[in-house]
Design a protein around this motif. Structure first.
Motif, PDB file in Angstrom:
ATOM      1  N   GLN A 245      -9.041  -6.505  -0.716  1.00 38.97           N
ATOM      2  CA  GLN A 245      -7.754  -6.032  -0.221  1.00 38.97           C
ATOM      3  C   GLN A 245      -7.042  -7.134   0.553  1.00 38.97           C
ATOM      4  O   GLN A 245      -5.819  -7.274   0.472  1.00 38.97           O
ATOM      5  CB  GLN A 245      -7.870  -4.776   0.650  1.00 38.97           C
ATOM      6  N   THR A 246      -7.794  -7.931   1.296  1.00 34.27           N
ATOM      7  CA  THR A 246      -7.176  -9.033   2.035  1.00 34.27           C
ATOM      8  C   THR A 246      -6.522 -10.017   1.073  1.00 34.27           C
ATOM      9  O   THR A 246      -5.410 -10.494   1.314  1.00 34.27           O
ATOM     10  CB  THR A 246      -8.218  -9.749   2.920  1.00 34.27           C
ATOM     11  N   LEU A 247      -7.194 -10.297  -0.023  1.00 34.41           N
ATOM     12  CA  LEU A 247      -6.630 -11.188  -1.034  1.00 34.41           C
ATOM     13  C   LEU A 247      -5.372 -10.573  -1.648  1.00 34.41           C
ATOM     14  O   LEU A 247      -4.361 -11.266  -1.849  1.00 34.41           O
ATOM     15  CB  LEU A 247      -7.676 -11.470  -2.115  1.00 34.41           C
ATOM     16  N   ALA A 248      -5.406  -9.272  -1.894  1.00 32.14           N
ATOM     17  CA  ALA A 248      -4.229  -8.581  -2.439  1.00 32.14           C
ATOM     18  C   ALA A 248      -3.060  -8.653  -1.452  1.00 32.14           C
ATOM     19  O   ALA A 248      -1.916  -8.872  -1.854  1.00 32.14           O
ATOM     20  CB  ALA A 248      -4.575  -7.128  -2.752  1.00 32.14           C
ATOM     21  N   VAL A 249      -3.352  -8.490  -0.168  1.00 34.95           N
ATOM     22  CA  VAL A 249      -2.310  -8.577   0.866  1.00 34.95           C
ATOM     23  C   VAL A 249      -1.706  -9.976   0.875  1.00 34.95           C
ATOM     24  O   VAL A 249      -0.482 -10.138   0.909  1.00 34.95           O
ATOM     25  CB  VAL A 249      -2.876  -8.221   2.266  1.00 34.95           C
ATOM     26  N   HIS A 250      -2.550 -10.987   0.835  1.00 28.15           N
ATOM     27  CA  HIS A 250      -2.066 -12.364   0.868  1.00 28.15           C
ATOM     28  C   HIS A 250      -1.186 -12.660  -0.345  1.00 28.15           C
ATOM     29  O   HIS A 250      -0.158 -13.322  -0.225  1.00 28.15           O
ATOM     30  CB  HIS A 250      -3.239 -13.346   0.934  1.00 28.15           C
ATOM     31  N   ARG A 251      -1.580 -12.146  -1.488  1.00 31.73           N
ATOM     32  CA  ARG A 251      -0.831 -12.427  -2.725  1.00 31.73           C
ATOM     33  C   ARG A 251       0.488 -11.652  -2.782  1.00 31.73           C
ATOM     34  O   ARG A 251       1.501 -12.204  -3.192  1.00 31.73           O
ATOM     35  CB  ARG A 251      -1.701 -12.081  -3.935  1.00 31.73           C
ATOM     36  N   ASP A 252       0.455 -10.379  -2.401  1.00 27.91           N
ATOM     37  CA  ASP A 252       1.668  -9.549  -2.435  1.00 27.91           C
ATOM     38  C   ASP A 252       1.427  -8.287  -1.614  1.00 27.91           C
ATOM     39  O   ASP A 252       0.960  -7.273  -2.148  1.00 27.91           O
ATOM     40  CB  ASP A 252       2.035  -9.187  -3.877  1.00 27.91           C
TER      41      ASP A 252
ATOM     42  N   ARG B 283       3.275  -6.097  -0.611  1.00 24.74           N
ATOM     43  CA  ARG B 283       4.032  -4.910  -1.023  1.00 24.74           C
ATOM     44  C   ARG B 283       3.281  -4.075  -2.063  1.00 24.74           C
ATOM     45  O   ARG B 283       3.598  -2.901  -2.267  1.00 24.74           O
ATOM     46  CB  ARG B 283       5.406  -5.327  -1.582  1.00 24.74           C
ATOM     47  N   ASN B 284       2.298  -4.693  -2.710  1.00 18.71           N
ATOM     48  CA  ASN B 284       1.506  -4.006  -3.739  1.00 18.71           C
ATOM     49  C   ASN B 284       0.013  -4.172  -3.470  1.00 18.71           C
ATOM     50  O   ASN B 284      -0.748  -4.528  -4.364  1.00 18.71           O
ATOM     51  CB  ASN B 284       1.851  -4.559  -5.130  1.00 18.71           C
ATOM     52  N   ALA B 285      -0.382  -3.901  -2.228  1.00 19.38           N
ATOM     53  CA  ALA B 285      -1.776  -4.123  -1.840  1.00 19.38           C
ATOM     54  C   ALA B 285      -2.422  -2.872  -1.252  1.00 19.38           C
ATOM     55  O   ALA B 285      -3.435  -2.956  -0.567  1.00 19.38           O
ATOM     56  CB  ALA B 285      -1.844  -5.277  -0.839  1.00 19.38           C
ATOM     57  N   GLY B 286      -1.818  -1.715  -1.510  1.00 22.89           N
ATOM     58  CA  GLY B 286      -2.401  -0.473  -1.019  1.00 22.89           C
ATOM     59  C   GLY B 286      -2.176  -0.212   0.459  1.00 22.89           C
ATOM     60  O   GLY B 286      -2.892   0.596   1.056  1.00 22.89           O
ATOM     61  N   LEU B 287      -1.198  -0.886   1.051  1.00 22.24           N
ATOM     62  CA  LEU B 287      -0.875  -0.660   2.460  1.00 22.24           C
ATOM     63  C   LEU B 287       0.075   0.526   2.597  1.00 22.24           C
ATOM     64  O   LEU B 287       0.698   0.950   1.621  1.00 22.24           O
ATOM     65  CB  LEU B 287      -0.234  -1.917   3.062  1.00 22.24           C
ATOM     66  N   THR B 288       0.206   1.040   3.808  1.00 21.03           N
ATOM     67  CA  THR B 288       1.147   2.133   4.053  1.00 21.03           C
ATOM     68  C   THR B 288       2.572   1.582   4.035  1.00 21.03           C
ATOM     69  O   THR B 288       2.801   0.379   4.203  1.00 21.03           O
ATOM     70  CB  THR B 288       0.889   2.777   5.426  1.00 21.03           C
ATOM     71  N   ASP B 289       3.537   2.488   3.859  1.00 20.83           N
ATOM     72  CA  ASP B 289       4.945   2.083   3.903  1.00 20.83           C
ATOM     73  C   ASP B 289       5.270   1.434   5.245  1.00 20.83           C
ATOM     74  O   ASP B 289       6.056   0.480   5.310  1.00 20.83           O
ATOM     75  CB  ASP B 289       5.859   3.300   3.691  1.00 20.83           C
ATOM     76  N   GLN B 290       4.668   1.949   6.295  1.00 20.96           N
ATOM     77  CA  GLN B 290       4.900   1.394   7.630  1.00 20.96           C
ATOM     78  C   GLN B 290       4.376  -0.046   7.718  1.00 20.96           C
ATOM     79  O   GLN B 290       5.057  -0.931   8.245  1.00 20.96           O
ATOM     80  CB  GLN B 290       4.226   2.286   8.680  1.00 20.96           C
ATOM     81  N   GLN B 291       3.186  -0.286   7.177  1.00 19.47           N
ATOM     82  CA  GLN B 291       2.627  -1.644   7.199  1.00 19.47           C
ATOM     83  C   GLN B 291       3.459  -2.603   6.350  1.00 19.47           C
ATOM     84  O   GLN B 291       3.663  -3.754   6.736  1.00 19.47           O
ATOM     85  CB  GLN B 291       1.173  -1.629   6.714  1.00 19.47           C
TER      86      GLN B 291
END
Length: 198
Positions: free
Chosen positions: A102-109, A111-119
């Motif tokens: 998930q950290t890698l997904a966050v770093h890459r994008d 907006r499409n990493a399973g985070l909340t709308d708030q995050q």
């Protein structure tokens, strides 16, 4: 004597530290087993080391949105500074909390990493602060309020992102080098997190 190949400028080595610098070094050795380059690099101005350390702890430990969100902001800010040092350190720290994938997904994008709308909104704000804070408008702040952020939360996001801009740029400016054990085992991921000459 300092190991001149370590950083671009001379800093206080652990075996030559005195007073408040020695105390800060000792605390870091006790908690992490080493004096990190991110700490040592401030010792070129020993009077600034303690205030910077204190400010980091005050921002992080009192962060109104919790440690995971502080680290998410730091990772995205580091990406856009850009800062290899902080990207590697916070990729590893965040991976221990939310998982490497998930950290890698966050770093890459994020907006499409399973985070909340708030995050996602939080990281968009941190990203814009780093890229060009002059373009932030009242509308951006109203949008943050609309997803549930208080003014304290908004101030915290801004402080965390702005602080990371400050320290990351200083680390690169004086040649702080990432400690090898913060580097990811996958060379492709390591290269993805690395920028510039560091």
């Amino acid at each position: 004597m300092a190991k001149e190949e370590t950083m671009f400028i001379r800093t206080v080595e652990p075996d030559e530290a005195e007073g408040e610098v020695a105390s800060i070094y000792a605390n870091e050795i006790a908690s992490t087993g080493r004096v990190m380059q991110a700490t040592q690099c401030w010792s070129a101005r020993p009077d600034i080391l303690a205030p910077v350390e204190h400010l980091l702890h005050q921002i992080r430990d009192g962060f109104s949105l919790g440690l995971i969100n502080f680290r998410l902001i730091t990772l995205i800010t580091a990406k856009h500074v850009p800062s290899s040092y902080c990207s590697h350190v916070y990729f590893k720290a965040l991976s221990a909390m939310i998982g490497r994938e998930q950290t890698l997904a966050v770093h890459r994008d994020y907006r499409n990493a399973g985070l909340t709308d708030q995050q996602v909104a939080m990281l968009g704000y941190a990203e814009q602060i780093t890229i060009d804070a002059s373009r932030i408008t009242q509308g951006d702040i109203d949008a943050l309020r609309a997803v549930g952020f208080s003014d304290l939360n908004i101030a915290d996001i801004a402080v965390a992102a702005s602080f990371r801009n400050f320290v990351s740029r200083y680390f690169d400016a004086v040649g702080a080098k990432i400690e090898p054990d913060f580097l990811d085992g996958d060379l492709n991921v390591r290269n993805e997190l690395s920028v510039g000459g560091h």
